[in-house]
Design an enzyme around this catalytic site. Structure first.
Site, PDB file in Angstrom:
ATOM      1  N   ARG A 241       0.851  -1.183   0.000  1.00  0.00           N
ATOM      2  CA  ARG A 241       0.000   0.000   0.000  1.00  0.00           C
ATOM      3  C   ARG A 241       0.891   1.238   0.000  1.00  0.00           C
ATOM      4  O   ARG A 241       1.972   1.217   0.600  1.00  0.00           O
ATOM      5  CB  ARG A 241      -0.933   0.009   1.211  1.00  0.00           C
ATOM      6  CG  ARG A 241      -1.924  -1.154   1.215  1.00  0.00           C
ATOM      7  CD  ARG A 241      -2.824  -1.123   2.442  1.00  0.00           C
ATOM      8  NE  ARG A 241      -3.808  -2.206   2.394  1.00  0.00           N
ATOM      9  CZ  ARG A 241      -3.611  -3.432   2.867  1.00  0.00           C
ATOM     10  NH1 ARG A 241      -2.438  -3.729   3.448  1.00  0.00           N
ATOM     11  NH2 ARG A 241      -4.540  -4.353   2.787  1.00  0.00           N
ATOM     12  N   LYS A 268      -2.472  -1.982   7.787  1.00  0.00           N
ATOM     13  CA  LYS A 268      -3.917  -1.752   7.842  1.00  0.00           C
ATOM     14  C   LYS A 268      -4.563  -2.766   8.769  1.00  0.00           C
ATOM     15  O   LYS A 268      -5.409  -2.427   9.599  1.00  0.00           O
ATOM     16  CB  LYS A 268      -4.519  -1.858   6.441  1.00  0.00           C
ATOM     17  CG  LYS A 268      -6.017  -1.585   6.393  1.00  0.00           C
ATOM     18  CD  LYS A 268      -6.524  -1.616   4.969  1.00  0.00           C
ATOM     19  CE  LYS A 268      -8.019  -1.313   4.910  1.00  0.00           C
ATOM     20  NZ  LYS A 268      -8.534  -1.362   3.521  1.00  0.00           N
ATOM     21  N   HIS A 331      -1.864   3.388  -5.603  1.00  0.00           N
ATOM     22  CA  HIS A 331      -2.626   2.268  -5.069  1.00  0.00           C
ATOM     23  C   HIS A 331      -3.074   1.327  -6.187  1.00  0.00           C
ATOM     24  O   HIS A 331      -3.172   0.111  -6.006  1.00  0.00           O
ATOM     25  CB  HIS A 331      -3.840   2.780  -4.297  1.00  0.00           C
ATOM     26  CG  HIS A 331      -4.353   1.822  -3.271  1.00  0.00           C
ATOM     27  ND1 HIS A 331      -4.958   0.623  -3.608  1.00  0.00           N
ATOM     28  CD2 HIS A 331      -4.354   1.863  -1.923  1.00  0.00           C
ATOM     29  CE1 HIS A 331      -5.310  -0.015  -2.512  1.00  0.00           C
ATOM     30  NE2 HIS A 331      -4.954   0.700  -1.471  1.00  0.00           N
ATOM     31  N   ARG A 334      -1.231  -1.962  -7.184  1.00  0.00           N
ATOM     32  CA  ARG A 334      -1.537  -3.232  -6.518  1.00  0.00           C
ATOM     33  C   ARG A 334      -2.548  -4.029  -7.341  1.00  0.00           C
ATOM     34  O   ARG A 334      -2.449  -5.251  -7.460  1.00  0.00           O
ATOM     35  CB  ARG A 334      -2.077  -2.971  -5.115  1.00  0.00           C
ATOM     36  CG  ARG A 334      -1.015  -2.542  -4.124  1.00  0.00           C
ATOM     37  CD  ARG A 334      -1.603  -1.903  -2.870  1.00  0.00           C
ATOM     38  NE  ARG A 334      -2.638  -2.687  -2.221  1.00  0.00           N
ATOM     39  CZ  ARG A 334      -2.423  -3.723  -1.413  1.00  0.00           C
ATOM     40  NH1 ARG A 334      -1.162  -4.113  -1.178  1.00  0.00           N
ATOM     41  NH2 ARG A 334      -3.420  -4.365  -0.835  1.00  0.00           N
ATOM     42  N   HIS A 358      -3.951  -8.939   2.049  1.00  0.00           N
ATOM     43  CA  HIS A 358      -5.405  -8.892   2.202  1.00  0.00           C
ATOM     44  C   HIS A 358      -5.817  -9.781   3.366  1.00  0.00           C
ATOM     45  O   HIS A 358      -5.243 -10.846   3.578  1.00  0.00           O
ATOM     46  CB  HIS A 358      -6.108  -9.376   0.933  1.00  0.00           C
ATOM     47  CG  HIS A 358      -6.065  -8.365  -0.169  1.00  0.00           C
ATOM     48  ND1 HIS A 358      -6.282  -8.691  -1.482  1.00  0.00           N
ATOM     49  CD2 HIS A 358      -5.830  -7.032  -0.156  1.00  0.00           C
ATOM     50  CE1 HIS A 358      -6.184  -7.609  -2.242  1.00  0.00           C
ATOM     51  NE2 HIS A 358      -5.907  -6.594  -1.450  1.00  0.00           N
ATOM     52  N   TYR A 368      -3.721 -19.663   9.970  1.00  0.00           N
ATOM     53  CA  TYR A 368      -3.019 -20.860   9.515  1.00  0.00           C
ATOM     54  C   TYR A 368      -2.144 -20.561   8.302  1.00  0.00           C
ATOM     55  O   TYR A 368      -1.018 -21.045   8.187  1.00  0.00           O
ATOM     56  CB  TYR A 368      -4.045 -21.943   9.159  1.00  0.00           C
ATOM     57  CG  TYR A 368      -3.433 -23.210   8.586  1.00  0.00           C
ATOM     58  CD1 TYR A 368      -2.684 -24.066   9.390  1.00  0.00           C
ATOM     59  CD2 TYR A 368      -3.613 -23.541   7.249  1.00  0.00           C
ATOM     60  CE1 TYR A 368      -2.120 -25.227   8.873  1.00  0.00           C
ATOM     61  CE2 TYR A 368      -3.052 -24.703   6.722  1.00  0.00           C
ATOM     62  CZ  TYR A 368      -2.321 -25.537   7.539  1.00  0.00           C
ATOM     63  OH  TYR A 368      -1.770 -26.677   7.031  1.00  0.00           O
TER      64      TYR A 368
END
Length: 399
Positions: A241, A268, A331, A334, A358, A368
């Site tokens: 980001r 974030k 941005h 991405r 994300h 996990y």
């Protein structure tokens, strides 16, 4: 014998306080200073008590009797007027200290204690500034229409998305107030439909190989500040980001191990992130290290090394190179990486999502998977940088 108003006006001060009785426990204290104070005397559980009912003439005879009668009615219902008076004062102090601004700051402090990202708490403080019109109002007494008025002032400036975010932030503060016993309801819950729904805007992104190649060549030939150029050169490769990149510090990078470790405080989602660095990115960073290293911000502001590049420093050069707002943003790079990597079919979607940082909708699955795919991500980042180099060299590259 009951007092008369004309008699009260004629009362003169004496050397000592004296009393003039009215009826049913109401009397007037006359002080040597000339002050005349109403008092109500009563008995509760065998103990004599009294409460003040105001100063004459501000509180006239009729007003004093009305207050006395209210106290007597309370006594008949088992309510001690003195105790009730103390409760009301404490409640007034409590409500006065618990303004919306107070509760919002307390809620933000809670966010900090929970380890929320600095960017998240900074944004929360900014949203509180936008809600200044209700900041000094008691959180327990604010009505929906009062909150709506503050939100409509923001909307009137054309800031529809800001108004929506402010409503959401205010709702979280009110729900926190309810949970901690400082309010009974969230008055913003009925305001969703009262605000203008902002039009969804997507970050400008390039999705055609030829256009990406042209962009990379334009960046390489950018004649502006070297720090901005290298930031633009690095950005397409690392998939971070914009805020994560421009606020990066040299202590986060291990160029020998080709790894960038971003602390949770700057993410974030409040958890640390490791980014593999391709050979190309390491080369860019070694070039930049000569300009801004070995300490502090990797991409400092042009006028001071004490602050990072501003939010628009990378986007503005895109505009100077002739790219419109809807064509490309920092941005949007991405989105470009995500699209090309997914369409290549070479990499697992989870590995791509890890590199984009994300959040996983399945919390257990996210925990996990967090440490998985590192080797694949290392290979993927190198493949992506090599692919970008190929796009830079020619305009006839297929995925």
């Amino acid at each position: 014998m009951a007092l008369k108003d004309v008699e009260i006006r004629a009362l003169k001060p004496r050397d000592r306080i004296y009393k003039c009785s009215d009826s049913h426990g109401l009397y007037l204290e006359v002080h040597p200073t000339g002050s005349k104070l109403w008092r109500y005397k009563y008995r509760r559980l065998g103990k004599e008590k009294r409460i003040a009912l105001g100063r004459y003439p501000e509180a006239g005879l009729a007003e004093a009797r009305r207050k006395r009668d209210e106290a007597r009615l309370g006594l008949a219902d088992g309510i001690d007027p003195a105790v009730e008076r103390k409760r009301e004062k404490l409640l007034a102090v409590f409500n006065g200290a618990n303004t919306f601004g107070d509760l919002a700051k307390e809620y933000i402090d809670k966010m900090v204690a929970e380890g929320r990202a600095d960017t998240t708490t900074t944004k929360a403080n900014w949203l509180l500034e936008q809600l200044a019109p209700i900041a000094k109002s008691s959180v327990a007494e604010l009505k929906p229409v009062e909150v709506l008025a503050a939100l409509k002032r923001i909307e009137a400036k054309g800031k529809h998305e800001t108004a929506r975010r402010c409503r959401s932030f205010a709702s979280r503060v009110f729900r926190y107030a309810v949970a901690t016993g400082r309010a009974e309801i969230d008055p913003t819950s009925v305001l969703r439909s009262a605000l203008i729904t902002p039009k969804t805007e997507h970050h400008g992104a390039m999705l055609e190989p030829e256009a990406v190649g042209e962009l990379l060549r334009s960046i390489d030939s950018y004649a502006g500040h070297a720090i901005a150029r290298i930031a633009m050169q690095v950005a397409p490769h690392v998939m971070a980001r914009p805020g994560e990149l421009r606020q990066a510090t040299w202590t986060e990078f291990d160029l020998e191990a080709a790894t960038w470790k971003i602390p949770a405080a700057r993410m974030k989602m409040p958890r640390p992130r490791a980014v593999p660095l391709s050979r190309q990115v390491v080369a860019y960073l070694r070039e930049l290290h000569e300009l801004t290293g070995p300490e502090g911000y990797v991409f400092p502001a042009f006028h001071t090394f004490k602050r990072p590049l501003s939010e628009n420093t990378i986007n503005q050069p895109f505009r100077r190179m002739g790219y419109a707002v809807g064509e490309i943003t920092a941005h949007g790079l991405r989105t470009t990486a995500s699209t090309f990597l997914n369409e290549s079919g070479k990499w697992k979607p989870d590995a791509i999502e890890r590199s984009l940082a994300h959040a996983d909708k399945d919390a257990v699955r996210g925990i996990y998977n967090r440490g998985r795919y590192w080797e694949e991500r290392v290979a993927m980042h190198q493949w992506w940088s090599d692919y970008l180099d190929e796009l830079r060299k020619t305009t006839n590259i297929c995925n």
